[in-house]
Every structure is written in structure tokens, then in C-alpha cells.
Motif scaffolding. Structure first.
Motif, short mmCIF file in Angstrom:
data_model
loop_
_atom_site.label_atom_id
_atom_site.label_comp_id
_atom_site.label_asym_id
_atom_site.label_seq_id
_atom_site.Cartn_x
_atom_site.Cartn_y
_atom_site.Cartn_z
N LEU A 110 0.88 -1.15 0.34
CA LEU A 110 -0.01 0.11 0.51
C LEU A 110 0.71 1.12 0.38
N GLY A 111 1.93 1.39 1.21
CA GLY A 111 2.67 2.10 0.93
C GLY A 111 3.42 2.42 -0.76
N VAL A 112 3.70 1.61 -1.41
CA VAL A 112 4.40 1.64 -3.04
C VAL A 112 3.29 2.07 -3.99
N LEU A 113 2.13 1.87 -3.71
CA LEU A 113 1.10 2.69 -4.21
C LEU A 113 0.67 4.09 -3.88
N ALA A 114 0.39 4.51 -2.50
CA ALA A 114 1.15 6.16 -2.31
C ALA A 114 1.86 5.97 -2.61
N ARG A 115 3.20 5.45 -3.03
CA ARG A 115 4.17 6.42 -4.41
C ARG A 115 4.03 6.62 -5.47
N SER A 116 3.34 6.01 -6.14
CA SER A 116 2.66 5.17 -6.90
C SER A 116 2.24 6.84 -7.70
N LEU A 117 1.13 7.04 -6.94
CA LEU A 117 -0.47 7.84 -7.11
C LEU A 117 0.33 9.35 -6.72
N TRP A 118 1.41 9.70 -6.05
CA TRP A 118 1.93 11.01 -5.57
C TRP A 118 3.03 11.04 -7.11
N ARG A 119 3.37 9.87 -7.71
CA ARG A 119 4.79 10.99 -8.12
C ARG A 119 3.56 10.91 -9.66
N LEU A 120 2.12 10.60 -9.74
CA LEU A 120 1.56 10.82 -11.07
C LEU A 120 1.40 12.11 -10.95
N ARG A 121 1.29 12.87 -9.10
CA ARG A 121 0.68 13.94 -9.09
C ARG A 121 2.09 14.43 -9.67
N HIS A 122 3.02 15.02 -9.97
CA HIS A 122 3.76 15.64 -10.44
C HIS A 122 4.59 15.43 -11.86
N LEU A 123 3.30 15.23 -12.66
CA LEU A 123 3.93 14.33 -14.08
C LEU A 123 3.52 15.72 -14.75
N ALA A 124 2.52 17.01 -14.38
CA ALA A 124 1.64 17.97 -14.68
C ALA A 124 3.27 18.71 -15.36
N GLY A 125 3.86 19.38 -14.54
CA GLY A 125 5.42 19.97 -14.57
C GLY A 125 6.14 19.50 -15.94
N THR A 160 9.73 13.52 -23.59
CA THR A 160 10.18 12.07 -23.61
C THR A 160 9.67 11.78 -24.04
N PRO A 161 10.21 10.49 -24.40
CA PRO A 161 9.65 9.23 -25.44
C PRO A 161 9.21 7.81 -24.22
N THR A 162 7.77 8.00 -24.36
CA THR A 162 7.05 6.81 -23.66
C THR A 162 6.06 6.80 -24.48
N VAL A 163 4.98 6.18 -23.99
CA VAL A 163 4.07 5.72 -24.41
C VAL A 163 2.60 6.81 -23.98
N PRO A 164 1.99 6.82 -24.69
CA PRO A 164 0.59 7.84 -24.72
C PRO A 164 0.14 6.85 -23.12
N TYR A 165 -0.73 7.59 -22.63
CA TYR A 165 -0.98 7.82 -21.54
C TYR A 165 -1.81 8.17 -21.02
N THR A 166 -2.77 7.48 -20.13
CA THR A 166 -4.09 8.63 -18.82
C THR A 166 -3.48 7.70 -17.85
N TYR A 167 -3.70 9.45 -17.09
CA TYR A 167 -3.81 8.85 -15.57
C TYR A 167 -5.51 9.80 -14.94
N GLY A 168 -5.30 10.15 -13.97
CA GLY A 168 -7.02 11.03 -13.40
C GLY A 168 -8.38 10.38 -13.69
#
Length: 603
Positions: free
Chosen positions: A133-148, A180-188
Motif C-alpha cells: 500500500l505504501g508503494v501504491l501511495a508513492r506511485s499516486l504521488w508521482r503521478l501528481r507531479h507529471l504535470a510539470g 519524453t519518449p513514452t507510450v501515450p497514457y492517461t491518468y486521473g
């Protein structure tokens, strides 16, 4: 060490029926369902996704059902053990014929292995779940900082808005690009964000397909459901089948999204497959919905695309049918997992630890030189008592030591939140009359043992095994019980209408004239029984009247008539000082165990 292991045993005794048994049932159901899907590889991804999601959610919801169903009624009320279940006073066991046993330290009962292992597994599972659950919370936190790291693009945003309207998405969807070279993705979920590589802005046809795929995820609510599924997997990450099931759900989700995209663009299947292949070596952030992840998943997705896609109308009908099937499987799995914690609707259910379950049906039970109690005889109801309701039921059962299988004599068995209760007899049996026909909770307590609450099924005979507590805890409980009984005795006025005809507990108990030694000398081993090699323990129950005489003597357990007659003769000849309640002589019931033993042949 026992003080350390006792909490594990108590947790394990709780977890075996409440957690591990539902998990075992769910495992069988999930394996069966997964095998059926693997045997039909051409199952439409919409159906496969619904079925696998139903099975994934059946585990946490089934465990919650298993925890909730036995506890629908408040358990605190079961702690009240009323005075309607008194137990007679008991004398120490008298041994006739055998050599007296040397006094020694009290034996410590072994720690039940299965509950202890179940408790250890519960602790380990909880630690693993906390880490995941801690790892999951960290992944969610990282998604919030992708906007920058992204850049808005008006052209991409306009196409995304158009596709969102066509797909019936009423939320605002933000479309951005990234260098950044990446796969198209969706979050939120509430404010979904679609991220596409900046290089796609120069390829309108490919961009349109990518945006159609990501908008389909938004329309289906895949991000929210995916995060919730990851949370459920984190809680049960110690179960290998949950991780495997989550991986298949990810693949089914992408395959179902592919089907939604191609339903309105069947002629673009080749272009769509080429687009997915071009992203096969790129990655996307954790938890984000990537358009293409890994070559293995792409192989399955492209294979599925080779069949003709369904029309949008047929796809919607299939989706509704898949939802109905998934709901049916989900409710069935939850009901099965929850029902096993309460017990099957069998005629008799054994509620014991595995050690007690494997105990032989017939064993020699050694009754220690400690208080041995037996229930008071049932008194007839007064003539003006209200009759039992026709729908009232009778609950029978047996209470034993979960580690030895020996019957627990005098255990308190009560119906929670009622005044219905009983004490177990010399065989550990009990009977509860006038029980409400609906769902009730039965609370079983015995000094020195972990209490247990069960929910009996209709026409079920309960077989209950109680786990012993640590010796120090047992001694403290015995002292507290003795003090509680003395307090109750002081509150009873022998002249009041509520006073019993025969007391079980009094302020000043009767005393044997001459002590137990005098009674020991009066006990004679019957010569005929000795010659025949007959041994056994006789439990004599009797009443000491107001003058100190013995009346109503009877053998509660009689291994041989000659032994019983010898014990009864000695007891009837004994004299006591009468018991007193508030200074007044009253009748008091006693139980005397008499153990007839032959000396060993080598003595």
C-alpha cells in the motif's frame, strides 16, 4: 515464550475461520474460473474483463462478509454471565486404592500449532500489505507531479474534446504533449489527463487513433477502477493468484479498449496494430493507462484484432450481458466465501482448532485435582410460566479443550443479548431452550480459555473447541471468578422469594467434619470390583442440608455399580457443618469426584 505466542494463537484462532477459510474457498473458485477462461481463448475481452474483475473483488468483499456476518449482533453483551448458570461447589478428587500422586508443578498445555501458524501468517500478510500500500501511495504521488513535465497543445486539445463528445464523456479531459519518449497514457479520474508524445502532432491520423484509445479509457472509467483494483491487490499481495489476476485484468482492459476503438473504425485495424507495435519498446508511468505495454501483451491484442470487430450496438449489448454475468459470479463467490465463516448448514459443525479435530474419538481423560463442577439439575418451570413460543428452537452442542479434546465441564454458554443460557455437563454437552428462530450469537466462556462467539445454523449441533490461555492468565481469571461468585453470594437473601431452594454459592461454605481424611478412610474399594480389575471415577452430587446431613446423593457418572454404591455409602455417612448465608443455615449442593484406582502390578 508462551506469553509471546499466546497473542498469535488468539489471532490465529480468529483468522482461521474469518480469513484463511474464505481465502481457500475463493482460491478454488478463482482457479476454476480462470481455467474456464483459458480453455476458451476466443472469449470476448469485454466478457473476460468482467469475469476476472468480479473474481478479484470477490476476495476482499468475501473476507469482509466473513468478518461481518458472525458479528451482526453486539458481542459486548455476551460478556455478562448471569447468575442463572451457577455451578455447584466441588471437593478435590479422592483416590481410592492407588498410590497418591506426588505434587508437582502445574503442567503447561502445549501451544496449538495450527492457530499459531495462522497467527504468524496473518502478521506476515499484514506487513506485506502495508508495504505494498505504501508503494501504491508513492506511485499516486508521482503521478501528481507529471504535470510539470508536459506542455499544453491547442490542436491536440481540440481533437480530444471532439472525441470526448462523441464518446459521451461529460468531464473535461485535458490533453497535453511531452518531449519524453513514452507510450501515450492517461491518468486521473475527476480531471483526467491524456499525455501523448510530441512527435505525434505531425501525424494527424496516428494522433487521432491514439486519442481515441485514451478517450475510450476515460469513458470506461478505467483509471479509477484500475487504482481500486491495485489497492485490493496490495491488501492481498501475499496471495500469488491476486497478482496474476491483476495482470490478466490489465491485458483484458486494453483488449476491451481496443475493441471499443475498432467498433467504429473496423477498416483501420492494420493502422491501429502498426501504431501499437511502434510503442512496444517504450514504457509509461506506474498506474497510468498506457496504450501499449510489452510485446507479450501486444501479441495477444493483435491476435484479438484479427477477428471482425463488433458493431457499437452489439458491443454495448455484450457489455451489459458481461456485467450481469460478472455480478452473478461476484455475488456467488462472496456468498460462498462469507458462508464458510458461519458454517455449512450441516446437522453438526465442529468449531475447534485442527489439533482437536484430529483427536481420537475415544481417549482417557485425566481429571486433575482441581475444582470439578457439574450443572445443577433442571428445575421445573412454575405452573403460571408463559409457554414457549411455537417457533422457538433448541440448540444443542458440546464444548471441549481444543488441544486435548477433553470435555469442559461447567463452561458457560449464553445467547447474546438474552437471558438464555446453560452450563455444560460432565460430558461437555449443553442445551439451550427457547432460542429465537432467527440469527443469534452463541457466546462460550470458560475460566482459563479464550472465549468464542459462534452463529449456529438451523438444526445444527455445535461442536466447540476452546483454546487454553496462558497459565498465569488462567490463574488470574480463576481468582477473579471466585471473587465475583463471592460477591454474588453476599447479595442473596435466603428469606427472599428469589432465593433458591438449594444454594450453589454461599458466604460460608459447609465444612466436612474430620476433613477429607475422615472421608478417605470411610471409602472402601469393593472386593468384587478389585478382583475383577474394575477401575473408574465416580462423580457424586449431593445436598448438605441445614443440619449438616447429606441428602439427595446420586452418582452423576457411574463406571460400575459396585464403585458407585461404595462412593454413595461413604458420602451418605459423612457429616458437615452446614453452610450459611447471611448467618442462616441453608442447603448447599456439592460434587465429589471419587477415583477408584488399582495399584500397579509392579507395586
Amino acid at each position: 515464550m508462551r506469553e509471546i505466542l499466546l497473542p498469535l494463537v488468539e489471532m490465529g484462532a480468529w483468522a482461521l475461520p474469518a480469513l484463511w477459510l474464505p481465502v481457500a474457498v475463493w482460491t478454488l473458485a478463482a482457479l476454476t474460473t480462470e481455467a474456464a477462461l483459458r480453455l476458451r481463448p476466443r472469449t470476448h475481452p469485454v466478457v473476460a474483463l468482467g469475469v476476472r474483475r468480479a473474481m478479484l473483488w470477490a476476495l476482499p468483499v468475501g473476507v469482509l462478509a466473513a468478518l461481518a456476518l458472525p458479528g451482526l449482533l453486539p458481542a459486548e453483551a455476551a460478556e455478562r454471565v448471569a447468575a442463572f448458570t451457577p455451578t455447584p461447589l466441588a471437593l478435590p478428587t479422592l483416590t481410592v486404592g492407588g498410590a497418591p500422586e506426588a505434587a508437582g508443578p502445574a503442567a503447561t498445555s502445549p501451544v496449538p500449532l495450527a492457530p499459531m501458524l495462522a497467527g504468524l501468517a496473518l502478521v506476515a500478510a499484514a506487513l506485506v500489505a502495508i508495504v505494498r500500500l505504501g508503494v501504491l501511495a508513492r506511485s499516486l504521488w508521482r503521478l501528481r507531479h507529471l504535470a510539470g513535465e508536459t506542455t499544453p497543445d491547442a490542436g491536440v486539445q481540440a481533437q480530444a474534446d471532439h472525441l470526448a463528445r462523441l464518446s459521451g464523456v461529460h468531464r473535461a479531459v485535458r490533453a497535453v504533449t511531452t518531449a519524453t519518449p513514452t507510450v501515450p497514457y492517461t491518468y486521473g479520474w475527476r480531471r483526467p489527463v491524456v499525455v501523448v508524445p510530441a512527435e505525434l502532432t505531425s501525424e494527424p491520423a496516428r494522433l487521432r487513433l491514439v486519442l481515441a484509445h485514451e478517450i475510450a479509457h476515460v469513458a470506461r472509467g478505467d483509471f479509477a477502477s484500475g487504482v481500486a483494483e491495485r489497492a485490493a491487490v496490495a491488501l492481498f499481495s501475499w496471495h500469488p493468484l491476486m497478482g496474476a489476476l491483476a495482470g490478466r485484468i490489465d491485458l483484458d482492459r486494453e483488449r476491451a479498449t481496443d475493441a471499443a476503438v475498432l467498433a467504429s473504425r473496423p477498416e483501420e485495424r492494420r493502422d491501429y496494430a502498426d501504431l501499437l507495435l511502434s510503442f512496444s519498446r517504450l514504457s509509461s508511468p506506474s498506474l497510468a493507462l498506457g496504450a501499449a505495454r510489452g510485446s507479450r501483451s501486444l501479441t495477444s491484442r493483435i491476435t484479438t484484432m484479427q477477428s471482425l470487430p463488433l458493431s457499437p450496438a452489439r458491443l454495448r449489448r455484450l457489455g451489459r450481458a458481461a456485467q450481469a454475468l460478472a455480478l452473478t459470479l461476484f455475488l456467488g463467490a462472496v456468498a460462498l466465501a462469507g458462508a464458510v465463516a458461519v458454517g455449512p448448514p450441516a446437522q453438526a459443525r465442529t468449531l475447534v482448532s485442527p489439533e482437536a479435530a484430529t483427536a481420537p474419538a475415544s481417549r482417557a481423560v485425566v481429571v486433575p485435582a482441581a475444582p470439578v463442577v457439574a450443572p445443577a439439575p433442571l428445575e421445573e418451570a412454575p405452573a403460571d410460566a408463559a409457554p414457549l413460543a411455537p417457533e422457538a428452537r433448541v440448540i444443542r452442542g458440546n464444548v471441549t479443550d481444543a488441544t486435548t479434546g477433553a470435555p469442559l465441564v461447567g463452561a458457560n454458554v449464553v445467547v447474546v443479548d438474552t437471558q438464555i443460557g446453560a452450563a455444560t455437563d460432565l460430558d461437555g454437552d449443553f442445551m439451550l431452550n427457547g432460542v429465537d428462530p432467527g440469527d443469534v450469537q452463541i457466546r462460550v466462556t470458560f475460566v482459563g480459555y479464550v472465549p468464542l462467539t459462534v452463529v449456529p445454523q438451523a438444526d445444527e449441533e455445535l461442536r466447540i473447541g476452546l483454546v487454553p490461555m496462558d497459565r498465569d492468565v488462567r490463574m488470574r481469571q480463576m481468582r477473579e471468578a471466585a471473587e465475583r461468585r463471592a460477591d454474588e453470594a453476599r447479595d442473596i437473601d435466603p428469606n427472599s422469594p428469589q432465593a433458591p431452594a438449594v444454594f450453589e454459592v454461599v458466604e460460608a461454605p459447609p465444612a466436612l467434619v474430620g476433613g477429607l481424611e475422615a472421608l478417605q478412610r470411610s471409602l472402601v474399594y469393593p472386593p468384587g470390583a478389585k478382583a475383577d480389575g474394575v477401575e473408574g471415577k465416580v462423580f457424586v452430587q449431593f445436598v448438605i442440608n441445614e443440619t449438616g446431613g447429606v441428602q439427595d446423593a446420586q452418582a452423576l457418572r457411574c463406571p460400575d455399580e459396585r464403585l458407585c454404591e461404595a462412593a454413595l455409602t461413604a458420602v451418605r455417612a459423612a457429616r458437615f457443618t452446614p453452610g450459611r448465608q447471611r448467618g442462616q443455615a441453608v442447603k448447599v449442593r456439592f460434587v465429589l469426584p471419587v477415583d477408584f484406582k488399582l495399584p500397579d502390578s509392579d507395586e
